[in-house]
Structure formats: C-alpha cells, structure tokens
Design a protein around this motif. Structure first.
Motif, PDB file in Angstrom:
ATOM      1  N   GLY A 194     -54.373  -3.233  58.934  1.00 54.80           N
ATOM      2  CA  GLY A 194     -53.331  -2.386  59.509  1.00 54.80           C
ATOM      3  C   GLY A 194     -52.638  -1.534  58.468  1.00 54.80           C
ATOM      4  O   GLY A 194     -52.393  -0.336  58.680  1.00 54.80           O
ATOM      5  N   MET A 195     -52.309  -2.130  57.322  1.00 57.50           N
ATOM      6  CA  MET A 195     -51.640  -1.382  56.256  1.00 57.50           C
ATOM      7  C   MET A 195     -52.568  -0.338  55.650  1.00 57.50           C
ATOM      8  O   MET A 195     -52.129   0.766  55.296  1.00 57.50           O
ATOM      9  N   THR A 196     -53.838  -0.661  55.530  1.00 55.32           N
ATOM     10  CA  THR A 196     -54.813   0.313  55.006  1.00 55.32           C
ATOM     11  C   THR A 196     -54.831   1.567  55.859  1.00 55.32           C
ATOM     12  O   THR A 196     -54.715   2.694  55.350  1.00 55.32           O
ATOM     13  N   ILE A 197     -54.968   1.394  57.170  1.00 48.12           N
ATOM     14  CA  ILE A 197     -55.033   2.537  58.075  1.00 48.12           C
ATOM     15  C   ILE A 197     -53.694   3.263  58.139  1.00 48.12           C
ATOM     16  O   ILE A 197     -53.651   4.503  58.183  1.00 48.12           O
ATOM     17  N   THR A 198     -52.597   2.537  58.104  1.00 47.72           N
ATOM     18  CA  THR A 198     -51.272   3.171  58.122  1.00 47.72           C
ATOM     19  C   THR A 198     -51.099   4.096  56.928  1.00 47.72           C
ATOM     20  O   THR A 198     -50.669   5.250  57.066  1.00 47.72           O
ATOM     21  N   ILE A 199     -51.415   3.599  55.745  1.00 51.95           N
ATOM     22  CA  ILE A 199     -51.277   4.395  54.528  1.00 51.95           C
ATOM     23  C   ILE A 199     -52.183   5.618  54.564  1.00 51.95           C
ATOM     24  O   ILE A 199     -51.775   6.732  54.206  1.00 51.95           O
ATOM     25  N   LEU A 200     -53.413   5.419  55.035  1.00 55.85           N
ATOM     26  CA  LEU A 200     -54.366   6.531  55.049  1.00 55.85           C
ATOM     27  C   LEU A 200     -53.987   7.610  56.051  1.00 55.85           C
ATOM     28  O   LEU A 200     -54.090   8.805  55.744  1.00 55.85           O
ATOM     29  N   VAL A 201     -53.558   7.235  57.255  1.00 49.23           N
ATOM     30  CA  VAL A 201     -53.232   8.269  58.247  1.00 49.23           C
ATOM     31  C   VAL A 201     -51.960   9.024  57.876  1.00 49.23           C
ATOM     32  O   VAL A 201     -51.736  10.143  58.344  1.00 49.23           O
ATOM     33  N   ILE A 202     -51.135   8.428  57.023  1.00 42.49           N
ATOM     34  CA  ILE A 202     -49.926   9.117  56.561  1.00 42.49           C
ATOM     35  C   ILE A 202     -50.234  10.046  55.390  1.00 42.49           C
ATOM     36  O   ILE A 202     -49.815  11.213  55.373  1.00 42.49           O
ATOM     37  N   HIS A 203     -50.971   9.530  54.414  1.00 45.35           N
ATOM     38  CA  HIS A 203     -51.184  10.288  53.182  1.00 45.35           C
ATOM     39  C   HIS A 203     -52.541  11.008  53.106  1.00 45.35           C
ATOM     40  O   HIS A 203     -52.632  12.062  52.478  1.00 45.35           O
ATOM     41  N   LYS A 204     -53.579  10.432  53.713  1.00 46.21           N
ATOM     42  CA  LYS A 204     -54.915  11.027  53.642  1.00 46.21           C
ATOM     43  C   LYS A 204     -55.595  10.983  55.012  1.00 46.21           C
ATOM     44  O   LYS A 204     -56.671  10.393  55.170  1.00 46.21           O
ATOM     45  N   PRO A 205     -55.017  11.610  56.028  1.00 42.40           N
ATOM     46  CA  PRO A 205     -55.610  11.519  57.378  1.00 42.40           C
ATOM     47  C   PRO A 205     -57.020  12.089  57.454  1.00 42.40           C
ATOM     48  O   PRO A 205     -57.818  11.654  58.287  1.00 42.40           O
ATOM     49  N   HIS A 206     -57.350  13.046  56.572  1.00 36.32           N
ATOM     50  CA  HIS A 206     -58.685  13.636  56.585  1.00 36.32           C
ATOM     51  C   HIS A 206     -59.743  12.668  56.062  1.00 36.32           C
ATOM     52  O   HIS A 206     -60.948  12.956  56.167  1.00 36.32           O
ATOM     53  N   TRP A 207     -59.325  11.541  55.500  1.00 36.45           N
ATOM     54  CA  TRP A 207     -60.278  10.525  55.076  1.00 36.45           C
ATOM     55  C   TRP A 207     -60.673   9.593  56.226  1.00 36.45           C
ATOM     56  O   TRP A 207     -61.626   8.821  56.076  1.00 36.45           O
ATOM     57  N   VAL A 208     -59.934   9.633  57.322  1.00 33.52           N
ATOM     58  CA  VAL A 208     -60.160   8.699  58.431  1.00 33.52           C
ATOM     59  C   VAL A 208     -60.932   9.422  59.534  1.00 33.52           C
ATOM     60  O   VAL A 208     -60.367  10.253  60.246  1.00 33.52           O
ATOM     61  N   CYS A 209     -62.180   9.085  59.679  1.00 37.95           N
ATOM     62  CA  CYS A 209     -63.084   9.782  60.599  1.00 37.95           C
ATOM     63  C   CYS A 209     -62.600   9.761  62.043  1.00 37.95           C
ATOM     64  O   CYS A 209     -62.757  10.744  62.773  1.00 37.95           O
ATOM     65  N   THR A 210     -61.993   8.663  62.473  1.00 36.62           N
ATOM     66  CA  THR A 210     -61.628   8.504  63.881  1.00 36.62           C
ATOM     67  C   THR A 210     -60.210   8.946  64.197  1.00 36.62           C
ATOM     68  O   THR A 210     -59.761   8.815  65.341  1.00 36.62           O
ATOM     69  N   PHE A 211     -59.497   9.469  63.216  1.00 39.05           N
ATOM     70  CA  PHE A 211     -58.106   9.876  63.434  1.00 39.05           C
ATOM     71  C   PHE A 211     -58.001  11.397  63.424  1.00 39.05           C
ATOM     72  O   PHE A 211     -58.525  12.059  62.532  1.00 39.05           O
ATOM     73  N   HIS A 212     -57.297  11.939  64.428  1.00 42.88           N
ATOM     74  CA  HIS A 212     -57.118  13.381  64.541  1.00 42.88           C
ATOM     75  C   HIS A 212     -55.651  13.685  64.833  1.00 42.88           C
ATOM     76  O   HIS A 212     -55.100  13.215  65.831  1.00 42.88           O
ATOM     77  N   ASP A 213     -55.023  14.466  63.964  1.00 42.92           N
ATOM     78  CA  ASP A 213     -53.602  14.784  64.117  1.00 42.92           C
ATOM     79  C   ASP A 213     -53.288  15.369  65.489  1.00 42.92           C
ATOM     80  O   ASP A 213     -52.305  15.006  66.124  1.00 42.92           O
ATOM     81  N   LYS A 214     -54.120  16.297  65.945  1.00 42.35           N
ATOM     82  CA  LYS A 214     -53.820  17.005  67.190  1.00 42.35           C
ATOM     83  C   LYS A 214     -53.873  16.078  68.405  1.00 42.35           C
ATOM     84  O   LYS A 214     -53.270  16.383  69.441  1.00 42.35           O
ATOM     85  N   LEU A 215     -54.575  14.948  68.281  1.00 41.33           N
ATOM     86  CA  LEU A 215     -54.656  14.005  69.385  1.00 41.33           C
ATOM     87  C   LEU A 215     -53.584  12.928  69.315  1.00 41.33           C
ATOM     88  O   LEU A 215     -52.999  12.559  70.327  1.00 41.33           O
TER      89      LEU A 215
END
Length: 223
Positions: A194-215
């Motif tokens: 959970g903390m890994t994904i939280t940190i990544l979507v905040i600071h490096k969202p483009h590294w997370v394949c399944t996460f999209h800001d617009k959605l």
C-alpha cells in the motif's frame, strides 16, 4: 557421482503446467521493447532488483518453510500483468540459481508463489476498475493494501497444503513453523504494498501502468 534433481509427482506435474503457462504468457510478449523503450527497461529490471533483494532476506528453521516479503501486489499495478509475471519469473530463477530455492520446487513456486499472487492482484484491480468508482483511495486500498495481505496469505496457505500433501513435512511441523506465521505477515505485507503504490502515485504516477490521473483524480465517477 553427479547430483541429480529428484522430482516428486506433484513437482513434476507443477513443472509441466508451469512450462505451458509460461509459454502462453510470454510467447507474444514484446521483449524487443526492453531494448528500445528505456522507461520500460528501467522499470522491469528495477522491479526485478527490488523483488530479488526482498526475496533474499528470509527467515525460517526448516528448508522451504521460510518467510519473506513478496511485493507481488504492487508489481502488476506498476508493470501490468504480463510484464509483472516476466519480472517475477526472472527473480524466481535468480533465487533458485543462488540456492535460496530448490530446483525441483521451481514449478511449484511458479504456480503458488508467482502466478497465484499476481493473478489475484490483477483480478482484483480489473474488478474494481470496471465495477467500482474510480477513486484514488479505492485504488490504493482495494488494489494494493488488501491484495498485499491476500497474496501472502494465499501463498503461505497454498504452500502449506503442498508440503503436507507431498509428504515433505507433517502437519504439526508445518503449522508450528510456517502456517501459524501467516497472520503475522498480513499487515506488514499489506502496508508495504500500500505504501509503495501511495508513494508512486503521488510522486511518480507515470511509473504505475494501471494508474491514470484523468480517471482517478480528475474524473471520479462510477463507471
């Protein structure tokens, strides 16, 4: 005399199934992208290195009944299903070659320690994406935190069943030295993913394949 690897019936069946599944998964995987796409290259091999280090740090008394963090709930969210499988398979081969895992356990470890956790995580992500509101808190909690606990619980329970059915250890040994630890691993594994994904979507969202800001941030709505 040279040492030979002895396979039990279950191990042999698991190895055959693993080869078939791996072939179906990777036969159309665009491996050439690793050469031309530097971002993908860095993510795949960076994840490999991270998971390899985690899997090398393990504890246990009996051979095979060892405990370590998985990080396989965050992996498919970052890389997608097939690249996550590819990355985890490289790690599994690595820990096997270094002697941390037995060669005859390769098929069992692939099915129960790689395919099962990653499939569960990606299945939960797919369900939440199509059936639940696309909200960042739902994404973090339902796609990373809860799957983190589920993956390690299912892996440890499945391996406990294997060691018992294959006659490697009796149930009291498995229960006292492995199965009983499952409950202690749930929250740390869930928090870690959970903390890994939280940190990544905040600071490096483009590294997370399944996460999209617009959605998940700009367009919160129920599909």
């Amino acid at each position: 005399m040279e040492n030979t690897v002895q396979f039990s019936t279950i191990q042999l069946i698991a190895s055959i199934i693993s080869l078939i599944v791996a072939y179906l998964l990777f036969k159309n995987l665009p491996l050439t992208q690793l050469k031309v796409n530097k971002k993908l290259q860095h993510l795949v091999f960076g994840c490999c290195a991270s998971v390899f280090i985690l899997w090398m740090f393990r504890t246990g008394i009996y051979e095979g009944l060892t405990v370590h963090f998985l990080w396989l709930a965050a992996l498919p969210l970052i890389l997608g299903f097939r690249w996550a499988m590819f990355s985890a398979c490289l790690v599994l081969l690595g820990v096997t070659l270094t002697g941390e895992e037995n060669v005859n356990m390769l098929g069992v470890n692939f099915l129960l320690g790689v395919l099962l956790p990653i499939s569960i995580t990606y299945g939960i992500y797919s369900f939440t994406f199509h059936k639940l509101p696309r909200n960042i808190f739902i994404y973090i909690f339902l796609c990373a935190f809860i799957p983190g606990a589920l993956t390690i619980a299912l892996k440890m329970m499945a391996l406990s069943g294997y060691y018992y059915l294959d006659g490697v250890y009796d149930w009291p040994t498995i229960h006292d030295n492995y199965f009983i630890i499952t409950s202690l691993m749930l929250f740390p594994e869930a928090m870690f993913n959970g903390m890994t994904i939280t940190i990544l979507v905040i600071h490096k969202p483009h590294w997370v394949c399944t996460f999209h800001d617009k959605l998940y941030l700009k367009n919160n709505h129920t599909p």
